[in-house]
Design an enzyme around this catalytic site. Sequence first.
Site, PDB file in Angstrom:
ATOM      1  N   CYS A  98       1.022  -1.139  -0.070  1.00 49.97           N
ATOM      2  CA  CYS A  98       0.379   0.343   0.125  1.00 49.97           C
ATOM      3  C   CYS A  98       1.050   1.105  -0.321  1.00 49.97           C
ATOM      4  O   CYS A  98       0.885   2.065   1.121  1.00 49.97           O
ATOM      5  CB  CYS A  98      -0.635  -0.234   1.191  1.00 49.97           C
ATOM      6  SG  CYS A  98      -1.844   1.202   1.529  1.00 49.97           S
ATOM      7  N   GLY A  99       0.858   1.794  -1.254  1.00 54.75           N
ATOM      8  CA  GLY A  99       1.868   2.738  -1.209  1.00 54.75           C
ATOM      9  C   GLY A  99       0.811   4.434  -0.808  1.00 54.75           C
ATOM     10  O   GLY A  99       2.736   5.010  -0.023  1.00 54.75           O
ATOM     11  N   HIS A 100       0.219   4.791  -0.487  1.00 57.25           N
ATOM     12  CA  HIS A 100      -0.884   5.536  -0.020  1.00 57.25           C
ATOM     13  C   HIS A 100      -0.440   5.572   2.037  1.00 57.25           C
ATOM     14  O   HIS A 100       0.256   6.482   1.979  1.00 57.25           O
ATOM     15  CB  HIS A 100      -2.102   5.894  -0.423  1.00 57.25           C
ATOM     16  CG  HIS A 100      -2.994   5.282   0.521  1.00 57.25           C
ATOM     17  ND1 HIS A 100      -3.171   4.140   0.138  1.00 57.25           N
ATOM     18  CD2 HIS A 100      -3.468   5.863   1.810  1.00 57.25           C
ATOM     19  CE1 HIS A 100      -3.819   3.853   1.336  1.00 57.25           C
ATOM     20  NE2 HIS A 100      -4.359   4.772   2.041  1.00 57.25           N
ATOM     21  N   ASP A 261      -9.502   3.841  -5.281  1.00 55.78           N
ATOM     22  CA  ASP A 261      -8.588   4.305  -4.324  1.00 55.78           C
ATOM     23  C   ASP A 261      -9.074   5.840  -4.597  1.00 55.78           C
ATOM     24  O   ASP A 261      -9.159   5.874  -5.721  1.00 55.78           O
ATOM     25  CB  ASP A 261      -7.256   4.042  -4.663  1.00 55.78           C
ATOM     26  CG  ASP A 261      -6.116   4.362  -4.170  1.00 55.78           C
ATOM     27  OD1 ASP A 261      -5.336   3.676  -4.658  1.00 55.78           O
ATOM     28  OD2 ASP A 261      -6.466   5.165  -3.428  1.00 55.78           O
ATOM     29  N   GLY A 266       0.398   4.208  -4.953  1.00 53.12           N
ATOM     30  CA  GLY A 266       1.085   3.995  -4.856  1.00 53.12           C
ATOM     31  C   GLY A 266       1.951   2.887  -5.355  1.00 53.12           C
ATOM     32  O   GLY A 266       2.679   2.977  -6.151  1.00 53.12           O
ATOM     33  N   SER A 267       0.724   2.308  -5.013  1.00 53.04           N
ATOM     34  CA  SER A 267       1.320   0.451  -6.150  1.00 53.04           C
ATOM     35  C   SER A 267       1.256   0.242  -7.076  1.00 53.04           C
ATOM     36  O   SER A 267       1.886  -0.384  -8.160  1.00 53.04           O
ATOM     37  CB  SER A 267       0.981  -0.797  -4.773  1.00 53.04           C
ATOM     38  OG  SER A 267      -0.577  -0.493  -4.879  1.00 53.04           O
TER      39      SER A 267
HETATM   40  O1  LIG Z   1      -1.792   3.560  -3.195  1.00 53.65           O
HETATM   41  C1  LIG Z   1      -1.647   2.408  -2.500  1.00 53.65           C
HETATM   42  O2  LIG Z   1      -0.769   1.291  -3.470  1.00 53.65           O
HETATM   43  C2  LIG Z   1      -2.775   1.429  -2.165  1.00 53.65           C
HETATM   44  N1  LIG Z   1      -4.540   2.444  -2.064  1.00 53.65           N
HETATM   45  C3  LIG Z   1      -5.163   1.853  -1.552  1.00 53.65           C
HETATM   46  C4  LIG Z   1      -4.561   0.496  -2.554  1.00 53.65           C
HETATM   47  C5  LIG Z   1      -2.984   0.381  -2.595  1.00 53.65           C
HETATM   48  O3  LIG Z   1      -3.436  -0.881  -1.668  1.00 53.65           O
END
Ligand SMILES: O=C(O)[C@H]1NCC[C@@H]1O
Length: 346
Positions: A98-100, A261, A266-267
């Site tokens: 989870c990038g965020h 999202d 981020g991912s």
């Molecule tokens: O930013 C991300 O990577 C995450 N945001 C929700 C789905 C991913 O896990």
Amino acid sequence: MSAVKLPPHDGPVLSVVDMHTGGEPVRIVLSGAPVPEGGSLLERRRWLRDKADWLRRLLLLEPRGHRDMYGVLLVPSEEPGAHLGAVFIHTEGYSTMCGHAVIALGRFAVDYGIVPRAPGGPDTPVRIHCPCGPVQAYVSTSGGRSGAVRFHSVPAFTLATDVSVEVPGYGKLVVDIAYGGAFYAFVSAERFGLDVCTSKTRDLVDVAAAVTASVKEQVKLAHPENDEMAFLYGTILTDGNDGYSEQPTANICVFADSQVDRSPTGSGVTARIALQYHKGLIQLDQTRSFRSGATDSVFTGKAVKETTCGNLKAVIVEVSGQAFYTGASSFVLENEDTLKNGFLLK
Ligand SMILES: O=C(O)[C@H]1NCC[C@@H]1O
């Protein structure tokens, strides 16, 4: 102002810090959670899933959360040099990356004293052990506070391009599949007569969920090093602007059980950069901006190094973004509450 008086309750008090990154929520549990059993982060993650899933449900589902809520359980890490271990949770279950949330955790780690701010600046390194592997974050300082965060994710790669799938109601279409700590299918929203920035979210979700279901049925995924990563996490609809440009490219990510999202993901940005690099559309150290079709929030991404993942060519991708604090809460439950472990409307 006096501290908030806790109401009558049974069981643990769960203290959390709430943040958002590009509009996507991150609920970080400070205290009150059970200490998971296990000798590794992945074992602890399985213990939380199998023995204490009430925690995820209570924290993220209604009435304390909502269908698109997201959170992090901090766990001990066996990873050398890791400052913290992260188990990512969402309203269907547990994710591998989870990038965020990494961007939010970077700020949190510095502001809550888990990692002392690097005196020399400009960045404070924060090493976060995620289920997909170690992620190195760098937390900037701005006006005496932590600020923007950039992170180098795990090796990202393209698994397959131009994969043909049959999607009921939409016919045959072609998707790309790439990994940025989690696997995503990528397809342009234009293929469905939709626009990631202006179409109704409901229409985008319906299409993305249909693509995810079809790819799950028709395409077998494999991760060269860890079978636990080999599942399709979601579908990212794009604006089709995959060639390098200084202009942002927009996308929207629909993951898990049709969760949307709010951030550029981020991912997902990590995987999209790997895909664009694989196709020769960008070079190392070329920065691209990625705009969320949901909120217009922006992450930047660039491939910084070639590497491998098992037998696959891969790249290390740097993603940057900004998280903000939205509050701190204490959650309680009462044994008599028949909805104490949360619910979601159908
Ligand atoms: O930013 C991300 O990577 C995450 N945001 C929700 C789905 C991913 O896990």
